[in-house]
Scaffold this motif. Structure first.
Motif, short mmCIF file in Angstrom:
data_model
loop_
_atom_site.label_atom_id
_atom_site.label_comp_id
_atom_site.label_asym_id
_atom_site.label_seq_id
_atom_site.Cartn_x
_atom_site.Cartn_y
_atom_site.Cartn_z
N GLY A 39 39.91 24.79 37.26
CA GLY A 39 40.74 24.92 38.46
C GLY A 39 39.85 25.02 39.69
O GLY A 39 39.60 26.13 40.18
N PRO A 40 39.36 23.90 40.19
CA PRO A 40 38.39 23.95 41.30
C PRO A 40 39.04 24.34 42.62
O PRO A 40 40.21 24.07 42.86
CB PRO A 40 37.86 22.51 41.36
CG PRO A 40 38.99 21.68 40.85
CD PRO A 40 39.66 22.51 39.78
N THR A 41 38.26 25.00 43.47
CA THR A 41 38.67 25.25 44.84
C THR A 41 38.33 24.02 45.66
O THR A 41 37.21 23.52 45.64
CB THR A 41 37.95 26.48 45.42
OG1 THR A 41 38.28 27.61 44.62
CG2 THR A 41 38.35 26.73 46.85
N ARG A 42 39.34 23.51 46.39
CA ARG A 42 39.16 22.30 47.20
C ARG A 42 39.35 22.70 48.66
O ARG A 42 40.48 22.80 49.13
CB ARG A 42 40.16 21.23 46.79
CG ARG A 42 40.13 20.90 45.29
CD ARG A 42 41.21 19.89 44.91
NE ARG A 42 41.31 19.71 43.47
CZ ARG A 42 40.53 18.91 42.76
NH1 ARG A 42 39.58 18.21 43.36
NH2 ARG A 42 40.69 18.81 41.45
N GLY A 43 38.23 22.97 49.36
CA GLY A 43 38.33 23.51 50.70
C GLY A 43 38.95 24.90 50.62
O GLY A 43 38.45 25.78 49.93
N THR A 44 40.08 25.07 51.29
CA THR A 44 40.81 26.34 51.19
C THR A 44 41.92 26.28 50.15
O THR A 44 42.57 27.29 49.89
CB THR A 44 41.42 26.71 52.56
OG1 THR A 44 42.30 25.67 52.98
CG2 THR A 44 40.33 26.92 53.60
N GLY A 98 40.19 33.60 44.03
CA GLY A 98 39.23 33.37 42.95
C GLY A 98 39.78 33.51 41.55
O GLY A 98 39.02 33.53 40.58
N VAL A 99 41.12 33.58 41.41
CA VAL A 99 41.69 33.85 40.08
C VAL A 99 41.37 32.74 39.08
O VAL A 99 41.25 33.00 37.87
CB VAL A 99 43.22 34.06 40.16
CG1 VAL A 99 43.54 35.33 40.92
CG2 VAL A 99 43.92 32.86 40.80
N TRP A 100 41.24 31.50 39.55
CA TRP A 100 40.94 30.40 38.63
C TRP A 100 39.46 30.35 38.32
O TRP A 100 39.07 30.09 37.17
CB TRP A 100 41.41 29.06 39.23
CG TRP A 100 42.82 29.09 39.67
CD1 TRP A 100 43.31 29.12 40.95
CD2 TRP A 100 43.98 29.15 38.83
NE1 TRP A 100 44.67 29.18 40.97
CE2 TRP A 100 45.12 29.19 39.68
CE3 TRP A 100 44.18 29.15 37.45
CZ2 TRP A 100 46.41 29.24 39.18
CZ3 TRP A 100 45.47 29.20 36.95
CH2 TRP A 100 46.56 29.24 37.82
N ARG A 101 38.63 30.60 39.32
CA ARG A 101 37.18 30.56 39.10
C ARG A 101 36.73 31.59 38.07
O ARG A 101 35.91 31.29 37.20
CB ARG A 101 36.43 30.80 40.42
CG ARG A 101 36.51 29.66 41.40
CD ARG A 101 35.44 29.80 42.49
NE ARG A 101 35.56 31.07 43.22
CZ ARG A 101 36.37 31.27 44.24
NH1 ARG A 101 37.14 30.28 44.67
NH2 ARG A 101 36.41 32.43 44.87
N VAL A 102 37.24 32.82 38.17
CA VAL A 102 36.76 33.85 37.25
C VAL A 102 37.22 33.59 35.83
O VAL A 102 36.57 34.05 34.88
CB VAL A 102 37.19 35.26 37.72
CG1 VAL A 102 36.58 35.58 39.07
CG2 VAL A 102 38.71 35.43 37.74
N MET A 103 38.33 32.87 35.66
CA MET A 103 38.71 32.48 34.30
C MET A 103 37.71 31.48 33.75
O MET A 103 37.26 31.60 32.60
CB MET A 103 40.12 31.87 34.31
CG MET A 103 41.24 32.89 34.37
SD MET A 103 41.26 33.90 32.88
CE MET A 103 42.59 35.02 33.24
N ILE A 109 33.25 23.82 40.47
CA ILE A 109 34.26 24.87 40.45
C ILE A 109 34.61 25.34 41.86
O ILE A 109 35.72 25.78 42.12
CB ILE A 109 33.79 26.07 39.58
CG1 ILE A 109 34.92 27.11 39.42
CG2 ILE A 109 32.56 26.71 40.16
CD1 ILE A 109 36.11 26.62 38.68
N ALA A 110 33.67 25.20 42.80
CA ALA A 110 33.92 25.57 44.20
C ALA A 110 33.41 24.46 45.10
O ALA A 110 32.42 23.79 44.80
CB ALA A 110 33.22 26.89 44.53
N ASP A 146 42.10 28.41 46.26
CA ASP A 146 41.17 29.54 46.16
C ASP A 146 41.86 30.72 45.49
O ASP A 146 41.36 31.30 44.53
CB ASP A 146 40.65 29.94 47.54
CG ASP A 146 39.68 31.10 47.47
OD1 ASP A 146 40.06 32.21 47.84
OD2 ASP A 146 38.54 30.89 47.01
N ASP A 147 43.03 31.08 46.02
CA ASP A 147 43.88 32.11 45.39
C ASP A 147 43.12 33.37 45.01
O ASP A 147 43.33 33.96 43.94
CB ASP A 147 44.57 31.54 44.14
CG ASP A 147 45.54 30.41 44.47
OD1 ASP A 147 45.93 30.29 45.65
OD2 ASP A 147 45.89 29.65 43.56
#
Length: 546
Positions: free
Chosen positions: A88-93, A99-104, A403-404, A96-97
């Motif tokens: 679940g990459p962050t695309r600009g803003t 970071g809930v997707w990144r930490v998974m 991822i970011a 981001d949510d």
């Protein structure tokens, strides 16, 4: 459900949910025992005189919790975003949510993660409703002395076992009740043994799919859950593989295979199409489904395509076109390693090439302007015209995705559930959501045979599936079973299996994409939500949880 029955059920459910899940020292106050006795007698009479009509609403109240399968977060976040199939990459803003997707993806979730809490609450709600329904049904059965409720009691016991299994798999602790109706917490080993014993007891009391359909618990779905629990039991018990358990997996799968009720779909993507409940090929493979249509509201099946497609990529869906720039959502993708694993010659540098029909399906390109399956390269609309991103740049899906800091185009998109072009409301698309299907039965039996040392039998089963999917046969299975894990990925991708499969095959802690090189072993279960620990002293923090 009439008013007195509805009132009785809701009152009992409300008390139980508080008592069993969030505390350990609550006392129930009987405000008027005579009125309560009269109410129980009325409920019992209605259940016995009209078991299907009276029991079905209660079952539906429990089944409604299964809607958590349908969302793009909660269970999907826990089972897929932690695996090597989804990112679940962050695309600009965007996305981001917090970071809930990144930490998974990086295995850095904690006890306050919202989707960990949501999944925990969903499973426990299902258990609570099941306990309460059992109390109601058992009271009616005892009051009347009739056995007409036995099949419905078995269905509720199945649902309780199903939700308990989810907690065993994800969290390793299961809030429950003892024989005196006192709140307790079962350990992972205790809960696993309970699930297995429950399923073994009720299988003969459940009805066949041909009697009650595939949206209710059946003999087949019980055998699937039994096989799945036994296959993972050594992981849950932290013990060596038990050959008796593996033989029982084979027996449970054989019971489904020999029933003659199910077969592999002749067209893979038919199983995920808007008419999958009406298509004979698709429905022949479905064992347990969550139905959806314009007349039902069982959760957003449309999330399965909205969560991955770019904002401007509507695949010919009138609903998506009417929604404008807010739909789809341009979110999730698969990682390069999983995408490249499909390449038949092992050299993805010259492109991924395979005959496997599960990878891509071109049959609807003239209608929707795109293939189903894995989407790569220039996106096109339903008329075949190139699609641009929101900045007017050609929308070209790429293999690599960070991822970011990803741009709008990066990442291979995955469309397994086909958008419903005729749905009047996006969330009421006519795609039944598949919870269990026959291909998993074939693969579980194959894996059990391999773990028993019967490689030849396992290869025959895997090739039976690969032949149906037009994939080249395998000739051997490595010592680590990598071919079986790969086949489960090819067949079941994005269907909430991958985390559990990777743990069983010992690859869950491996590095991939931007996941850290070393992931601690306490990542094998999720943290118990902090709010649950705060209110239920029977729960204990999981290993590594502060």
């Amino acid at each position: 459900m009439n008013s007195f029955f509805n009132k009785f059920f809701k009152i009992k459910y409300s008390f139980f949910l508080v008592a069993v899940l969030w505390s350990c020292d609550l006392d129930e106050e009987l405000l008027d025992s005579s009125t309560g006795d009269d109410l129980i007698e009325q409920v019992s009479e209605e259940l016995v005189n009209n078991p299907e009509g009276a029991a079905t609403p209660v079952l539906n109240n429990i089944l409604a919790v299964i809607n958590f399968y349908n969302n793009q977060d909660n269970l999907l976040a826990l089972q897929q975003h932690t695996s090597d199939e989804m990112i679940g990459p962050t695309r600009g803003t965007d996305w981001d949510d917090g970071g809930v997707w990144r930490v998974m993806h990086t295995h850095e979730w904690d006890a306050n993660h919202p989707y960990v809490l949501n999944a925990w609450n969903s499973m426990n709600t299902g258990i609570a409703r099941s306990f309460d329904a059992l109390n109601t049904f058992n009271t009616a059965a005892e009051t009347s002395g009739s056995d007409v409720l036995d099949p419905f009691i078995a269905e509720v016991r199945y649902l309780r076992a199903f939700f308990m299994y989810q907690l065993v798999d994800l969290f390793g602790q299961v809030p429950s009740l003892n024989e005196d109706d006192e709140p307790i917490v079962l350990s992972r080993t205790e809960a696993t043994a309970f699930v297995i014993s429950e399923l073994e007891e009720i299988i003969l009391q459940l009805r066949a799919s041909s009697e009650v359909g595939t949206n209710r618990p059946t003999v087949a779905s019980a055998n699937v859950l039994l096989a799945r629990t036994l296959l993972n039991r050594n992981i849950y018990d932290n013990a060596p593989t038990n050959n008796e358990d593996l033989s029982a997996v084979v027996a449970a799968c054989d019971a489904i295979i020999n029933s003659g009720e199910f077969s592999l779909a002749s067209n893979y993507f038919d199983m995920f199409a808007p008419d999958n409940s009406e298509n004979a090929s698709a429905s022949a493979e479905a064992i347990w489904v969550l139905p959806n249509s314009e007349s039902l509201d069982n959760g957003p099946s449309a999330s399965r395509w909205n969560m991955t497609l770019h904002y401007n990529h509507d695949l010919g869906s009138q609903v998506l076109m009417d929604a404008g720039a807010d739909a789809p959502w341009n979110g999730f993708a698969t990682i390069a390693e999983f995408y490249n694993a499909w390449d038949a010659d092992g050299n993805p540098s010259n492109g991924v090439s395979t005959t496997d029909i599960r990878f891509q399906d071109e049959s609807l390109r003239d209608e929707i302007g795109s293939n189903l399956g894995f989407l790569i390269g220039q996106a096109t609309d339903a008329d075949g015209n190139p699609v641009d991103d929101r900045n007017g740049i050609p929308l070209i899906y790429t293999v690599d995705v960070p991822i970011a800091g990803a741009n709008e185009s990066q990442g291979v998109r995955v469309v397994k559930y086909r958008p419903d072009p005729d749905a009047a409301v996006d969330d009421l698309a006519d795609n039944d959501f598949i919870i269990m299907r026959y291909a998993d039965v074939i693969l579980m039996k194959a894996e059990a045979q391999w773990r028993l040392g019967n490689d030849g039998d396992a290869i025959v089963l895997i090739n039976q599936l690969r032949e149906a999917r037009n994939a080249n046969p395998i000739s051997s299975i490595s010592g680590d079973g990598s071919e079986i894990l790969a086949e489960r990925g090819f067949e079941l991708y994005w269907e909430n299996y991958r985390r559990t499969d990777q743990i069983r095959f010992g690859t869950f802690l491996n590095s991939y994409s931007e996941k850290p090189n070393v992931s601690p072993a306490n990542r094998l279960v999720f943290t118990i939500p902090q709010v649950a620990l705060d209110v239920n002293p029977n729960l204990q923090p999981n290993p590594g949880q502060e």
